[in-house]
Motif scaffolding. Structure first.
Motif, PDB file in Angstrom:
ATOM      1  N   ILE A   1      -9.497  -8.910 -15.988  1.00 24.74           N
ATOM      2  CA  ILE A   1      -9.880  -7.514 -16.189  1.00 24.74           C
ATOM      3  C   ILE A   1     -11.194  -7.200 -15.496  1.00 24.74           C
ATOM      4  O   ILE A   1     -11.369  -6.120 -14.913  1.00 24.74           O
ATOM      5  CB  ILE A   1      -9.968  -7.223 -17.696  1.00 24.74           C
ATOM      6  CG1 ILE A   1      -8.620  -7.480 -18.339  1.00 24.74           C
ATOM      7  CG2 ILE A   1     -10.405  -5.792 -17.946  1.00 24.74           C
ATOM      8  CD1 ILE A   1      -7.518  -6.631 -17.781  1.00 24.74           C
ATOM      9  N   ARG A   2     -12.129  -8.107 -15.557  1.00 25.84           N
ATOM     10  CA  ARG A   2     -13.430  -7.826 -14.928  1.00 25.84           C
ATOM     11  C   ARG A   2     -13.290  -7.720 -13.419  1.00 25.84           C
ATOM     12  O   ARG A   2     -13.880  -6.838 -12.789  1.00 25.84           O
ATOM     13  CB  ARG A   2     -14.425  -8.922 -15.283  1.00 25.84           C
ATOM     14  CG  ARG A   2     -15.862  -8.515 -14.978  1.00 25.84           C
ATOM     15  CD  ARG A   2     -16.860  -9.507 -15.480  1.00 25.84           C
ATOM     16  NE  ARG A   2     -18.205  -8.934 -15.567  1.00 25.84           N
ATOM     17  CZ  ARG A   2     -19.284  -9.601 -15.944  1.00 25.84           C
ATOM     18  NH1 ARG A   2     -19.180 -10.862 -16.300  1.00 25.84           N
ATOM     19  NH2 ARG A   2     -20.456  -9.008 -15.995  1.00 25.84           N
ATOM     20  N   ASP A   3     -12.527  -8.614 -12.805  1.00 24.51           N
ATOM     21  CA  ASP A   3     -12.281  -8.513 -11.368  1.00 24.51           C
ATOM     22  C   ASP A   3     -11.549  -7.229 -11.034  1.00 24.51           C
ATOM     23  O   ASP A   3     -11.804  -6.612  -9.984  1.00 24.51           O
ATOM     24  CB  ASP A   3     -11.480  -9.722 -10.889  1.00 24.51           C
ATOM     25  CG  ASP A   3     -12.298 -10.994 -10.951  1.00 24.51           C
ATOM     26  OD1 ASP A   3     -13.530 -10.896 -11.035  1.00 24.51           O
ATOM     27  OD2 ASP A   3     -11.702 -12.096 -10.941  1.00 24.51           O
ATOM     28  N   LEU A   4     -10.644  -6.814 -11.901  1.00 21.85           N
ATOM     29  CA  LEU A   4      -9.952  -5.551 -11.675  1.00 21.85           C
ATOM     30  C   LEU A   4     -10.935  -4.388 -11.706  1.00 21.85           C
ATOM     31  O   LEU A   4     -10.819  -3.432 -10.932  1.00 21.85           O
ATOM     32  CB  LEU A   4      -8.864  -5.383 -12.739  1.00 21.85           C
ATOM     33  CG  LEU A   4      -8.036  -4.089 -12.650  1.00 21.85           C
ATOM     34  CD1 LEU A   4      -7.254  -4.056 -11.347  1.00 21.85           C
ATOM     35  CD2 LEU A   4      -7.087  -3.979 -13.843  1.00 21.85           C
ATOM     36  N   GLY A   5     -11.914  -4.453 -12.607  1.00 20.46           N
ATOM     37  CA  GLY A   5     -12.918  -3.406 -12.636  1.00 20.46           C
ATOM     38  C   GLY A   5     -13.750  -3.363 -11.371  1.00 20.46           C
ATOM     39  O   GLY A   5     -14.013  -2.283 -10.820  1.00 20.46           O
ATOM     40  N   TYR A   6     -14.151  -4.521 -10.882  1.00 22.96           N
ATOM     41  CA  TYR A   6     -14.895  -4.550  -9.613  1.00 22.96           C
ATOM     42  C   TYR A   6     -14.032  -4.056  -8.460  1.00 22.96           C
ATOM     43  O   TYR A   6     -14.504  -3.354  -7.567  1.00 22.96           O
ATOM     44  CB  TYR A   6     -15.377  -5.971  -9.329  1.00 22.96           C
ATOM     45  CG  TYR A   6     -16.611  -6.363 -10.102  1.00 22.96           C
ATOM     46  CD1 TYR A   6     -17.853  -5.863  -9.758  1.00 22.96           C
ATOM     47  CD2 TYR A   6     -16.539  -7.239 -11.179  1.00 22.96           C
ATOM     48  CE1 TYR A   6     -18.992  -6.212 -10.442  1.00 22.96           C
ATOM     49  CE2 TYR A   6     -17.674  -7.601 -11.888  1.00 22.96           C
ATOM     50  CZ  TYR A   6     -18.886  -7.083 -11.517  1.00 22.96           C
ATOM     51  OH  TYR A   6     -20.019  -7.430 -12.213  1.00 22.96           O
ATOM     52  N   PHE A   7     -12.784  -4.433  -8.491  1.00 23.53           N
ATOM     53  CA  PHE A   7     -11.862  -4.000  -7.437  1.00 23.53           C
ATOM     54  C   PHE A   7     -11.751  -2.481  -7.419  1.00 23.53           C
ATOM     55  O   PHE A   7     -11.885  -1.840  -6.367  1.00 23.53           O
ATOM     56  CB  PHE A   7     -10.508  -4.660  -7.678  1.00 23.53           C
ATOM     57  CG  PHE A   7      -9.405  -4.110  -6.826  1.00 23.53           C
ATOM     58  CD1 PHE A   7      -9.263  -4.503  -5.508  1.00 23.53           C
ATOM     59  CD2 PHE A   7      -8.508  -3.194  -7.331  1.00 23.53           C
ATOM     60  CE1 PHE A   7      -8.254  -3.994  -4.713  1.00 23.53           C
ATOM     61  CE2 PHE A   7      -7.492  -2.676  -6.553  1.00 23.53           C
ATOM     62  CZ  PHE A   7      -7.374  -3.072  -5.237  1.00 23.53           C
ATOM     63  N   ALA A   8     -11.526  -1.877  -8.575  1.00 31.83           N
ATOM     64  CA  ALA A   8     -11.359  -0.429  -8.637  1.00 31.83           C
ATOM     65  C   ALA A   8     -12.661   0.304  -8.322  1.00 31.83           C
ATOM     66  O   ALA A   8     -12.643   1.404  -7.751  1.00 31.83           O
ATOM     67  CB  ALA A   8     -10.854  -0.038 -10.021  1.00 31.83           C
ATOM     68  N   ALA A   9     -13.797  -0.281  -8.710  1.00 33.46           N
ATOM     69  CA  ALA A   9     -15.067   0.386  -8.464  1.00 33.46           C
ATOM     70  C   ALA A   9     -15.457   0.381  -6.998  1.00 33.46           C
ATOM     71  O   ALA A   9     -16.123   1.302  -6.526  1.00 33.46           O
ATOM     72  CB  ALA A   9     -16.167  -0.270  -9.296  1.00 33.46           C
ATOM     73  N   ASN A  10     -15.056  -0.647  -6.255  1.00 33.94           N
ATOM     74  CA  ASN A  10     -15.457  -0.777  -4.857  1.00 33.94           C
ATOM     75  C   ASN A  10     -14.429  -0.212  -3.894  1.00 33.94           C
ATOM     76  O   ASN A  10     -14.794   0.190  -2.794  1.00 33.94           O
ATOM     77  CB  ASN A  10     -15.720  -2.246  -4.517  1.00 33.94           C
ATOM     78  CG  ASN A  10     -17.003  -2.760  -5.130  1.00 33.94           C
ATOM     79  OD1 ASN A  10     -18.076  -2.596  -4.585  1.00 33.94           O
ATOM     80  ND2 ASN A  10     -16.891  -3.381  -6.310  1.00 33.94           N
ATOM     81  N   ILE A  11     -13.166  -0.218  -4.268  1.00 34.84           N
ATOM     82  CA  ILE A  11     -12.137   0.382  -3.415  1.00 34.84           C
ATOM     83  C   ILE A  11     -12.051   1.846  -3.815  1.00 34.84           C
ATOM     84  O   ILE A  11     -11.378   2.206  -4.788  1.00 34.84           O
ATOM     85  CB  ILE A  11     -10.794  -0.345  -3.589  1.00 34.84           C
ATOM     86  CG1 ILE A  11     -10.982  -1.837  -3.351  1.00 34.84           C
ATOM     87  CG2 ILE A  11      -9.768   0.227  -2.626  1.00 34.84           C
ATOM     88  CD1 ILE A  11     -11.511  -2.199  -1.994  1.00 34.84           C
ATOM     89  N   ARG A  12     -12.705   2.700  -3.054  1.00 33.46           N
ATOM     90  CA  ARG A  12     -12.838   4.098  -3.453  1.00 33.46           C
ATOM     91  C   ARG A  12     -11.524   4.855  -3.353  1.00 33.46           C
ATOM     92  O   ARG A  12     -11.350   5.878  -4.004  1.00 33.46           O
ATOM     93  CB  ARG A  12     -13.899   4.775  -2.586  1.00 33.46           C
ATOM     94  CG  ARG A  12     -15.269   4.148  -2.695  1.00 33.46           C
ATOM     95  CD  ARG A  12     -16.291   4.887  -1.842  1.00 33.46           C
ATOM     96  NE  ARG A  12     -17.592   4.276  -1.924  1.00 33.46           N
ATOM     97  CZ  ARG A  12     -18.016   3.301  -1.128  1.00 33.46           C
ATOM     98  NH1 ARG A  12     -17.203   2.849  -0.175  1.00 33.46           N
ATOM     99  NH2 ARG A  12     -19.221   2.773  -1.262  1.00 33.46           N
ATOM    100  N   ASP A  13     -10.606   4.387  -2.516  1.00 33.91           N
ATOM    101  CA  ASP A  13      -9.346   5.096  -2.332  1.00 33.91           C
ATOM    102  C   ASP A  13      -8.275   4.655  -3.315  1.00 33.91           C
ATOM    103  O   ASP A  13      -7.108   5.013  -3.155  1.00 33.91           O
ATOM    104  CB  ASP A  13      -8.831   4.866  -0.900  1.00 33.91           C
ATOM    105  CG  ASP A  13      -9.790   5.425   0.118  1.00 33.91           C
ATOM    106  OD1 ASP A  13     -10.447   6.428  -0.202  1.00 33.91           O
ATOM    107  OD2 ASP A  13      -9.894   4.855   1.215  1.00 33.91           O
TER     108      ASP A  13
END
Length: 1409
Positions: free
Chosen positions: A1082-1094
């Motif tokens: 879940i934490r990696d998913l949060g970083y993924f969503a926060a950095n991939i703006r599209d």
């Protein structure tokens, strides 16, 4: 060597002179300057620069004798000869004006003291005063013909006339007929030895300019025909028929200058360049050594701008040459042709209002004392510029100020280790070198400090400078902490650590010694070669730094002749004397009381008369440990540990480097006085190893890891660049080739003028002069103060410390000579340098540019060898792509033909995990392959970037994929870079790992609104900027859709192409997100969503709430959340345990307290013991939590570890104990008392506070968890929302999740999984994690609500599934096998109907329960 500094000075002249000065000449001691006008002679003093005397001829005398054109001083400055335009020579007497009061001084520097000015030995006053000089006309001497030039030769005056004759005159006016001659009577040839000479004719012209050099041995002349000739002196002319030699290929000479020290003749030409010649004594010819030509690359249209050369002048020490042009401009060159400064172009040029070069057209110039000033006579040619002077005091006398390197006059070894410059009143020291030396060249720190460009400016003591100007010698110690200066008399030294000068306390001792041969530091002693005026002898004096500067504390050693040069190597003092002898002394410190002394012992004297034409020609002597006979490298490592011995003597004779080796062929003789010591071995005959040598560097330090660099000799050769005499170490004796040389001389080009060589860092340091232009706005009251600035933007010169890497030049030369093994060894010993990858890039780039742009085929290309060499290092892939991106696209085929296919290199980067390098290769592939290939490789790189958590790189790859136009997918290869290509990866610096503490999930930009947080989280949420979060979280759809919606109609691409391209990118992103979600990351998913703006995070979660976002194993998910967010498991205090036991329910979930009863009954009394976990160290692995969980999952009561109470420290408390991720179910705390009564007395509020402190994780993790809770609740992923709320132990968050589940549109499947998961968590808390039992007890009401929702649902709704939320086939086909398995179906099962996608056992279980 010389660098201009500060503002140029415009000297004010007395009276109104309608005419300009035409000529300037200095006396031999450069104390007096004669400035000529048409009808006036003006005498100027050097410091202060003031006019002290003048003579104006009458109008009748001007008509009879003509105007003044040139002048010449007598060697003792007592007479001045002035040539006129009508063939007359006016002889003036120069002496003191006794009619002037105040001891015949015009100006006296009193400084508030009434002292009688001191006089020197010749009767002239010392430097404190300006003497009064008078000019007295003695006589006129008439010559037939127009006088063209004149010069002083010893006691005679040589005058050349337009009829071709050269007349020698006495200073009394009598002619020396014996020494006079006519040019047409002399035979001149191309060489002195073989060719037959021919007499000069009238076509050759007459003498335009000439100089006499006793060291070269004749007259150096420039004829009016443009030819240059060298005529032998009268003594040689009587012995041979051919008395002159032509300068080869010289046809347009206009002026000349002779360097006596280096035996060079510089000619200025009509073509605006200069040519420097030397006399080849072997062939008897004048041979050109180098050209003084400013390249058009740096200064375009140079030849058309400046015109012919107007004047040339060597500095007093002969280490630099000044050159000016007829139309303006100034340049300064080193002795062998390295350009130091050029004022043509840049900030030296004048603005458009007055398009003129600086300085303006110079008629004549002369160097001042010690080369600190350059006097020039400028001119204004146009009437427009002259009219600007109507209301101002014009000045044509310009003075430039200079600083010079201490190596020019004192080339001792310690001065070679620091960038150290000396000016007339201050010293310049680069502070970065001091810090670098103190770090002993260890680690990256020294490399950073070497880059410092700060100057430590040390003002010279005014008390010393007032009486002893100018400063002649300076030196600095090895550590860069002590400096010493020597002026006209005496010396002074300065310590940087206390910022204090030390001067002679006895001024008589200071005035009685003159430093004449240099100075050098040895440990804490300053050794000087001086002349004792009282004793009339030459001496070596050694003063200690710690005591007073007095002869009482000095060690004085007499020497038989004057010392010209002094140097120190290790514990050896080397002297070069005026009799061409070298003397070697040993230095030994004696720790006597009360002050330490220095003992000098002469051990050897070497005569060099046979190899030196004149002692003045020797510009440097040096003792080194370099040897020509080099053993194997392994033996050198052993020898490096022993102290170095002097093995060779280096002597620089007029640019030729002679190496004298120790002669070990004879027997070694022991000294009689010390039988255990061997007598110094004699030196063998010298070998010439290099020519055109200006400076040389070697080191006494030993670094066995970098022997190739520390055992090398570095040479500066002016226009020929630098040379390194590199040792070639054989691997071992058996494999050493006899035909291979032990050393090799490698030349290479440099872009700076070297002053320091840093051996271990592979860097050279230098100095450059930079110019700035300040334009003054003059007011009526400032007109007199700033007269010159009304016409010119005067440039201000500043000093800049420069540096350059030289390692790639050496590697290239070694590879060029097929010495790849030596190049590899040298590179490996320097691989730890921070800029080593840059060295490899420079090596590859230089070879690629040379060979790829060659118009002719190269028979033996060097590029394959360079590529094979670079492939030996792990930085090879990075080097290739960085070189390509910094090179023109047209050269790429030539590069990748040798390096390899960029596709293969890209795949190799992915395999090795070098994603930043792979991103650079992706840019290369974009320009070499079709867009569809770029998309494929970009997809691979995006997969790896997300998998390795390189979020910035992943975002750039997404932008890269979007920049590919779908319409160009199958087009031909592009020819240039895409305009939107990312350029972030051209730098050499590696990307730093992501710091989780510095990141906040609030950067996600697709949440519709921020709901109110729970009451327990209010203090934390307040710390986050709510306003910023509200501004960012404004929409729930993905950013790309919003941006597409906002695009103008005319700029929107085709809907089909855009949708297809966007679907392809969304499919990739969704596949990665689904993979993270299915593995509970879940934490990696949060970083993924926060950095991939599209990436539309919330919208995607809504689609996945019944598939990838469902939670099948609540216990594993709970463990993963604790581990990922570094959140400790809750602990159960003893009082809470007692309360929980008293309020135990009969239900199955909370009736399992028999585990505690069993533990208490089997153990001792709880009042005497405390239940604590085993401490886990900081070095444990990240799976410690899972190990402890498996350890506790056995459920055996005997596994609980009992820790005695007496192990508690005095400072420990519930609030200060650290709780690791692997805390046990009982917590890590000690009892505050030793009886049960102490437990009862513990305040409930204090215990609650302590439990809250030690059960929380980091603040950043809490912010992230609360933000993810909002996201999950917004996307209706209620399983994850309730899990996150439980981790935070946020009861209100659980209530919000249950209230959302009670809505009509919530699928019953979700409610069933929530209720089932909570039941599993209750069981887990009973058996493994008792700390969750109080919180589960607190939310039991919400669990009952979930049960009621499931029971009250109609039977028809219990079997209904949310079939409308099934995604399309594109996303379904990209589901990972693990995600499909979590959905209750095999990974390889076909998706035929929607009804088969649900797990029947789970449906029945949810519905029935």
């Amino acid at each position: 060597m010389y660098f201009p500094v500060g503002w140029p000075k415009y000297l004010k002249q007395r009276g109104n002179h309608p005419q300009e000065p035409c000529y300037i000449v200095s006396s031999c001691d450069r104390m007096l300057f004669a400035v000529l006008y048409d009808e006036k002679i003006s005498i100027w003093y050097c410091k202060p620069s003031v006019e002290i005397a003048s003579y104006t001829q009458s109008t009748s005398g001007l008509g009879t004798f003509g105007s003044y054109i040139k002048a010449e001083w007598k060697p003792d400055s007592t007479a001045l000869a002035v040539m006129t335009s009508k063939g007359y020579i006016a002889l003036f007497k120069v002496d003191l004006d006794i009619s002037v009061p105040n001891h015949h001084c015009l100006y006296v520097t009193s400084e508030g003291k009434s002292q009688t000015p001191r006089r020197e030995a010749n009767g002239m006053l010392d430097g404190e005063t300006v003497p009064a000089i008078k000019l007295t006309l003695q006589s006129y001497v008439h010559l037939t013909g127009t006088i063209t030039c004149c010069l002083c030769i010893r006691e005679d005056l040589a005058v050349a006339t337009a009829d071709g004759s050269l007349t020698r005159l006495r200073w009394t006016g009598q002619k020396n007929e014996k020494a006079s001659f006519h040019l047409q009577d002399l035979a001149v040839a191309t060489d002195f030895l073989q060719s037959r000479g021919h007499k000069l004719t009238s076509e050759d012209g007459y003498v335009a300019q000439m100089e006499y050099s006793p060291i070269i041995g004749g007259y150096c002349m420039v004829l009016t025909s443009g030819k240059a000739v060298l005529l032998m002196s009268s003594s040689i002319r009587e012995e041979r028929e051919t008395v002159g030699v032509w300068a080869a290929e010289m046809k347009d000479a206009v002026c000349l200058a002779v360097n006596h020290r280096y035996r060079l003749i510089a000619y200025g030409c009509q073509s605006s360049c200069g040519v420097v010649y030397t006399l080849n004594e072997v062939e008897g010819t004048l041979q050109a050594t180098h050209r003084l030509q400013v390249t058009c690359k740096n200064f375009p249209e140079m030849n058309h701008t400046v015109g012919p050369v107007a004047c040339l002048k060597w500095t007093p020490d002969g280490t630099a040459l000044a050159m000016v042009w007829q139309q303006g401009g100034f340049s300064l060159w080193s002795v062998f042709g390295s350009l130091l400064i050029c004022t043509v172009g840049g900030d030296f040029c004048v603005t458009k209002e007055y398009p003129k070069l600086f300085p303006p057209s110079v008629k004549s110039m002369e160097w001042g004392l010690e080369g600190y000033h350059l006097w020039m006579i400028g001119t204004q040619s146009t009437a427009e510029e002259t009219s600007q002077f109507e209301n101002v005091n014009q000045s044509h006398l310009i003075q430039l100020q200079f600083v010079k390197s201490s190596l020019t006059v004192n080339p001792c070894m310690t001065n070679h280790e620091h960038v150290f410059l000396q000016g007339e009143d201050k010293l310049y020291l680069n502070t970065g070198d001091i810090t670098s030396r103190s770090s002993q060249y260890t680690g990256l720190e020294s490399n950073i400090l070497v880059g410092s460009k700060l100057w430590q400016i040390i003002p010279i003591s005014h008390s010393y400078l007032a009486n002893n100007w100018p400063i002649r010698y300076t030196c600095i110690d090895k550590g860069g902490q002590c400096v010493a200066v020597a002026g006209k008399t005496g010396l002074a030294h300065y310590a940087l650590f206390n910022r204090k000068w030390k001067l002679f306390g006895n001024e008589t001792q200071e005035r009685d010694m003159v430093v004449s041969g240099g100075m050098a530091w040895w440990k804490d002693f300053i050794c000087v070669a001086c002349y004792n005026i009282i004793g009339q002898r030459d001496e070596i004096r050694c003063y200690t730094r710690g005591t007073k500067l007095d002869n009482t504390f000095a060690n004085i050693q007499k020497v038989p002749s004057q010392v010209l040069l002094l140097n120190i190597f290790k514990d050896t003092l080397l002297l070069f004397c005026v009799d061409s002898h070298v003397m070697v002394f040993t230095l030994e410190r004696k720790n006597t009381q009360p002050n330490a002394t220095l003992e000098l012992c002469k051990v050897q004297e070497v005569p060099l008369n046979s190899y030196i034409p004149h002692p003045v020609c020797v510009s440097g002597v040096l003792l080194t440990s370099l040897k020509m006979d080099i053993g194997p490298l392994a033996g050198q490592h052993k020898a490096a540990q022993s102290p170095k011995e002097t093995e060779s003597l280096l002597v620089n004779v007029a640019g030729k480097l002679l190496v004298f080796q120790r002669d070990r062929s004879g027997p070694q003789i022991l000294e009689k006085s010390a039988p255990h010591k061997q007598k110094q071995l004699p030196f063998s005959s010298p070998s010439v190893v290099a020519t055109n040598v200006e400076n040389m560097w070697t080191t006494g330090r030993t670094n066995h890891c970098k022997l190739q660099l520390t055992e090398a000799l570095w040479l500066s050769c002016g226009a020929h660049g630098m040379k390194v005499w590199l040792p070639l170490f054989p691997r071992n004796d058996s494999q050493a080739h006899n035909f291979m040389s032990k050393r090799i001389m490698l030349p290479f080009r440099v872009d700076i003028y070297p002053l320091v060589v840093l051996f271990e860092e592979a860097v050279i340091l230098g100095v450059a002069s930079d110019s700035l232009t300040f334009k003054y706005s003059s007011t009526p009251t400032q007109t007199c103060l700033h007269s010159a600035t009304n016409l010119h933007d005067i440039p201000y010169c500043s000093l800049e410390r420069t540096s350059q890497i030289y390692l790639h030049h050496i590697l290239k030369q070694l590879l060029k000579r097929n010495l790849g093994v030596q190049a590899l060894e040298l590179a490996r010993c320097c691989s730890e340098l921070s800029y080593f990858p840059h060295v490899l890039e420079l090596l590859l780039h230089e070879v690629l540019e040379t060979e790829a742009t060659s118009k002719e085929p190269i028979p033996d290309p060097l590029l394959p060898r360079v590529v094979a060499f670079i492939e030996e290092f792990p930085e090879s892939l990075q080097t290739f792509v960085h070189c390509a991106r910094k090179t023109e696209v047209a050269l790429w085929p030539h590069l990748f033909q040798t390096v390899g296919n960029p596709k293969d290199l890209f795949e190799e980067c992915l395999i090795n995990g070098r994603l930043e390098t792979a991103a650079s290769y992706l840019i290369i592939l974009q320009n070499l392959e079709k867009p569809i290939a770029s998309r494929q490789h970009g997809t691979l790189l995006l997969d790896s970037a997300v998998e390795n958590k390189h979020w910035d790189l992943a975002q750039d790859i997404v932008r890269f994929l979007k920049s590919i136009d779908p319409r160009d997918a199958d087009t031909s290869l592009p020819l240039a870079f895409h305009p939107i290509s990312p350029t972030t990866y051209a730098s050499n610096a590696s990307v730093l790992p992501i710091e989780r503490e510095s990141f906040n999930f609030s950067s996600v930009s697709n949440v519709s609104r921020l709901r109110s947080a729970s009451v327990t989280a209010e203090p934390v949420v307040r710390e986050v900027s709510v306003e910023n979060m509200k501004r960012k979280l404004t929409h729930t759809v993905s950013d790309n859709q919003m941006s597409l919606r906002k695009m103008p109609v005319g700029k929107q691409p085709s809907i089909t192409e855009s949708s297809t391209d966007q679907a392809h990118i969304d499919t990739i992103l969704c596949r990665h997100a689904r993979r993270l979600l299915s593995t509970n990351r879940i934490r990696d998913l949060g970083y993924f969503a926060a950095n991939i703006r599209d990436f539309g995070f919330v919208a995607w979660l809504k689609k996945e709430r019944l598939r990838g976002a469902k939670v099948t194993d609540f216990v594993s998910a709970m463990r993963d959340l604790h581990h990922q967010f570094e959140w400790p498991l809750p602990i159960l205090s003893f009082s809470a345990f007692q309360n929980l036991k008293r309020k135990a329910f009969s239900s199955s979930s909370l009736a399992s307290l028999t585990l505690f009863d069993m533990d208490i009954n089997q153990g001792t009394c709880l009042s005497a013991t405390t239940l604590v976990p085993q401490h886990v160290g900081m070095g444990t692995s990240q799976n410690t939590l899972h190990k402890v969980d498996s350890f506790l999952s056995n459920g055996n009561s005997d596994e609980i570890i009992l820790k005695p109470q007496n192990l508690r420290t005095e400072d420990s408390s519930l609030a200060t104990l650290e709780i690791s991720d692997s805390s046990s179910q009982f917590g890590d705390f000690d009892m505050l008392g030793e009886s049960s009564s102490s437990l009862d007395s513990l305040s409930p509020e204090l215990e609650l506070l302590s439990q809250e402190i030690i059960s929380k994780g980091p603040l950043q993790s809490e912010n992230e968890l609360r933000y993810l809770f909002q996201i999950m609740l917004e996307a209706e992923c209620l399983e994850w929302a309730i899990l996150i709320a439980m981790v935070l132990r946020d009861s209100l968050g659980v209530i919000r999740a249950v209230n959302t589940a009670s809505m009509v549109d919530t699928p019953l499947e979700v409610v069933g999984r929530m209720r089932e998961g909570l039941s599993y968590l209750e069981l887990w808390s009973d058996t493994e994690c008792v700390g969750y039992k109080p919180f589960l007890h607190a939310i039991r009401g919400q669990i009952q609500i979930l049960n009621k929702i499931a029971e009250d649902a109609p039977p028809a709704l219990k079997l209904v599934t949310d079939l409308d939320t099934t995604p399309g086939s594109v996303e379904e086909g990209n589901l990972s096998p693990s995600a499909m398995t979590m959905r209750g179906e095999p990974a390889d099962s076909p998706h035929d109907s929607p009804t088969e996608k649900l797990d029947p056992p789970k449906q029945n279980e949810c519905a029935v329960s």
